[in-house]
Write a protein that holds these residues in place. Structure first.
Motif, mmCIF file in Angstrom:
data_model
loop_
_atom_site.group_PDB
_atom_site.id
_atom_site.type_symbol
_atom_site.label_atom_id
_atom_site.label_comp_id
_atom_site.label_asym_id
_atom_site.label_seq_id
_atom_site.Cartn_x
_atom_site.Cartn_y
_atom_site.Cartn_z
ATOM 1 N N ILE A 7 5.703 26.544 25.790
ATOM 2 C CA ILE A 7 6.217 27.178 24.570
ATOM 3 C C ILE A 7 7.463 26.415 24.130
ATOM 4 O O ILE A 7 8.458 26.344 24.851
ATOM 5 N N SER A 8 7.379 25.827 22.941
ATOM 6 C CA SER A 8 8.536 25.154 22.352
ATOM 7 C C SER A 8 9.175 26.155 21.396
ATOM 8 O O SER A 8 8.574 26.556 20.397
ATOM 9 N N SER A 9 10.402 26.574 21.725
ATOM 10 C CA SER A 9 10.969 27.775 21.097
ATOM 11 C C SER A 9 11.739 27.532 19.815
ATOM 12 O O SER A 9 11.902 28.434 19.000
ATOM 13 N N CYS A 10 12.259 26.319 19.668
ATOM 14 C CA CYS A 10 13.175 26.085 18.554
ATOM 15 C C CYS A 10 12.407 25.824 17.256
ATOM 16 O O CYS A 10 11.435 25.070 17.248
ATOM 17 N N ILE A 11 12.894 26.417 16.174
ATOM 18 C CA ILE A 11 12.236 26.213 14.877
ATOM 19 C C ILE A 11 13.160 25.481 13.900
ATOM 20 O O ILE A 11 12.877 25.414 12.708
ATOM 21 N N ARG A 12 14.270 24.929 14.385
ATOM 22 C CA ARG A 12 15.195 24.196 13.502
ATOM 23 C C ARG A 12 14.556 22.897 13.004
ATOM 24 O O ARG A 12 13.806 22.249 13.741
ATOM 25 N N ALA A 21 10.059 19.549 25.354
ATOM 26 C CA ALA A 21 8.693 20.096 25.451
ATOM 27 C C ALA A 21 7.677 18.951 25.467
ATOM 28 O O ALA A 21 6.706 18.972 26.241
ATOM 29 N N LEU A 22 7.920 17.944 24.643
ATOM 30 C CA LEU A 22 7.013 16.781 24.608
ATOM 31 C C LEU A 22 7.044 16.029 25.941
ATOM 32 O O LEU A 22 6.011 15.572 26.440
ATOM 33 N N TYR A 23 8.242 15.934 26.518
ATOM 34 C CA TYR A 23 8.365 15.273 27.824
ATOM 35 C C TYR A 23 7.472 15.978 28.860
ATOM 36 O O TYR A 23 6.722 15.314 29.600
ATOM 37 N N PHE A 24 7.551 17.308 28.931
ATOM 38 C CA PHE A 24 6.750 18.036 29.926
ATOM 39 C C PHE A 24 5.253 17.893 29.636
ATOM 40 O O PHE A 24 4.442 17.770 30.562
ATOM 41 N N ASN A 25 4.912 17.910 28.368
ATOM 42 C CA ASN A 25 3.516 17.692 27.988
ATOM 43 C C ASN A 25 3.036 16.335 28.505
ATOM 44 O O ASN A 25 1.980 16.233 29.148
ATOM 45 N N ILE A 76 2.915 29.163 32.260
ATOM 46 C CA ILE A 76 3.657 28.808 31.050
ATOM 47 C C ILE A 76 4.991 28.159 31.428
ATOM 48 O O ILE A 76 5.655 28.588 32.380
ATOM 49 N N ILE A 77 5.328 27.121 30.678
ATOM 50 C CA ILE A 77 6.692 26.579 30.729
ATOM 51 C C ILE A 77 7.345 26.936 29.399
ATOM 52 O O ILE A 77 6.839 26.558 28.338
ATOM 53 N N ILE A 78 8.441 27.699 29.459
ATOM 54 C CA ILE A 78 9.175 28.004 28.228
ATOM 55 C C ILE A 78 10.345 27.033 28.119
ATOM 56 O O ILE A 78 11.175 26.951 29.022
ATOM 57 N N ILE A 107 5.697 31.958 34.964
ATOM 58 C CA ILE A 107 6.465 31.293 33.902
ATOM 59 C C ILE A 107 7.649 30.538 34.500
ATOM 60 O O ILE A 107 8.428 31.096 35.280
ATOM 61 N N SER A 108 7.754 29.273 34.137
ATOM 62 C CA SER A 108 8.924 28.478 34.505
ATOM 63 C C SER A 108 9.788 28.274 33.266
ATOM 64 O O SER A 108 9.272 28.141 32.152
ATOM 65 N N ILE A 109 11.098 28.222 33.491
ATOM 66 C CA ILE A 109 12.033 28.170 32.359
ATOM 67 C C ILE A 109 12.794 26.845 32.336
ATOM 68 O O ILE A 109 13.344 26.407 33.349
ATOM 69 N N VAL A 110 12.816 26.249 31.152
ATOM 70 C CA VAL A 110 13.607 25.044 30.901
ATOM 71 C C VAL A 110 14.638 25.397 29.833
ATOM 72 O O VAL A 110 14.269 25.838 28.740
#
Ligand SMILES: Cc1cc2nc3c(=O)[nH]c(=O)nc-3n(C[C@H](O)[C@H](O)[C@H](O)COP(=O)(O)O)c2cc1C
Length: 184
Positions: A7-12, A21-25, A76-78, A107-110
């Motif tokens: 889950i990529s949380s930022c919408i800015r 998020a791309l790195y983990f992907n 899930i990775i958040i 769920i793991s948190i970043v």
């Protein structure tokens, strides 16, 4: 092979945590560790929460899609930025709109910040919310400080070897949790 959703949380518009998020992907895919998809809250563009999915009469296709993906994925990775010591409204919005879908989900948190502390304060509030909603949060955590200097827009880590070493341990714990969860 496990299915992991990020889950990529930022919408800015100029968001930097999305690069993480791309790195983990890339890491999970390139090491053949999991099937991966990114649930990008910027793309989902959910309206401000006014009711849980369960109580909505005409839920949007986007929300139904998100709910299905959260429910069916193995883990899930958040990835969340820290905003004023907490998580962004976009992430709280997306958590609160679902309920059962989160239950028992590994769920793991970043956490990500522009400063030197790596978003550690956001971790505290996110952990608490996920605990309240019944998710299974993995204890290993991953903090990114000075994100603007640490990853490029393709998700490449500037210090790749150190980052990959930390990621190896972090991801392994999530995959172990997924495995244990499957065994019941
Ligand atoms: C509204 C807002 C509040 C922020 N609050 C904090 C904060 O409390 N601590 C911190 O280290 N960085 C803070 N930052 C900086 C973010 O961590 C920084 O923007 C970083 O790039 C990650 O977020 P991004 O994905 O939005 O780019 C804040 C940024 C915004 C836009």
């Amino acid at each position: 092979m496990a299915h992991i959703s990020i889950i990529s949380s930022c919408i800015r518009p100029d968001r930097k945590s999305h690069n993480v998020a791309l790195y983990f992907n890339n890491y999970l895919t390139n090491h053949d560790l999991a099937k991966v998809d990114i649930l990008d809250l910027k793309e989902y563009n959910f309206p401000l929460f006014d009711n849980t999915l369960k109580n909505q009469k005409n839920p949007s296709p986007q929300l139904l899609d998100f709910a299905k993906k959260v429910k069916t994925t193995d883990g899930i990775i958040i990835v969340t930025p820290e905003y004023n010591g907490g998580i962004p409204a976009s992430l709280k919005n997306a958590i609160d709109v679902l309920y059962d879908e989160w239950h028992g989900k590994p769920i793991s948190i970043v956490t990500v910040s522009g400063g030197i502390f790596g978003g550690t304060q956001a971790l505290v509030s996110l952990q608490f919310t996920l605990w309240k909603i019944g998710a299974w949060t993995v204890t290993n955590m991953f903090h990114v400080a000075k994100v603007q200097e640490a990853y490029d827009v393709s998700g490449l880590a500037m210090d790749k070897s150190t980052t990959d070493k930390l990621t190896d341990v972090f991801v392994k714990e999530l995959l172990d949790a997924v495995e244990a969860n499957k065994k019941g």
